[in-house]
Design a protein around this motif. Sequence first.
Motif, PDB file in Angstrom:
ATOM      1  N   LYS A  10       0.829  -1.215   0.000  1.00 23.88           N
ATOM      2  CA  LYS A  10       0.000   0.000   0.000  1.00 23.88           C
ATOM      3  C   LYS A  10       0.859   1.259   0.000  1.00 23.88           C
ATOM      4  CE  LYS A  10      -4.070  -1.629  -0.185  1.00 23.88           C
ATOM      5  NZ  LYS A  10      -4.848  -1.473  -1.393  1.00 23.88           N
ATOM      6  N   TRP A  11       1.945   1.241   0.773  1.00 25.53           N
ATOM      7  CA  TRP A  11       2.830   2.398   0.800  1.00 25.53           C
ATOM      8  C   TRP A  11       3.404   2.650  -0.591  1.00 25.53           C
ATOM      9  CZ3 TRP A  11       7.799   3.570  -0.404  1.00 25.53           C
ATOM     10  CH2 TRP A  11       8.279   4.795   0.051  1.00 25.53           C
ATOM     11  N   ALA A  12       3.840   1.585  -1.245  1.00 28.47           N
ATOM     12  CA  ALA A  12       4.423   1.722  -2.580  1.00 28.47           C
ATOM     13  C   ALA A  12       3.395   2.252  -3.572  1.00 28.47           C
ATOM     14  CB  ALA A  12       4.981   0.377  -3.045  1.00 28.47           C
ATOM     15  N   GLU A  18       8.854   7.022  -5.298  1.00 25.24           N
ATOM     16  CA  GLU A  18       9.898   6.469  -4.436  1.00 25.24           C
ATOM     17  C   GLU A  18      10.009   4.947  -4.535  1.00 25.24           C
ATOM     18  OE1 GLU A  18      10.122   8.093  -0.464  1.00 25.24           O
ATOM     19  OE2 GLU A  18       8.670   9.610  -1.069  1.00 25.24           O
ATOM     20  N   ALA A  19       8.933   4.307  -4.930  1.00 29.22           N
ATOM     21  CA  ALA A  19       8.920   2.838  -5.000  1.00 29.22           C
ATOM     22  C   ALA A  19       8.109   2.415  -6.216  1.00 29.22           C
ATOM     23  CB  ALA A  19       8.307   2.263  -3.724  1.00 29.22           C
TER      24      ALA A  19
END
Length: 41
Positions: A10-12, A18-19
């Motif tokens: 989820k962060w990516a 950044e990812a």
Amino acid sequence: MAPLCPYVVKWAERHPDEAPAADPALLEAAMEWLREHPERF
């Protein structure tokens, strides 16, 4: 590298600069490997 942790995935998704997203084929291969080797997870 294939992120498998739901938090990292989820962060990516929220930070593509950044990812970069992992290749879906790579993710599927990683998940298949984990199904075959549950002791490694």
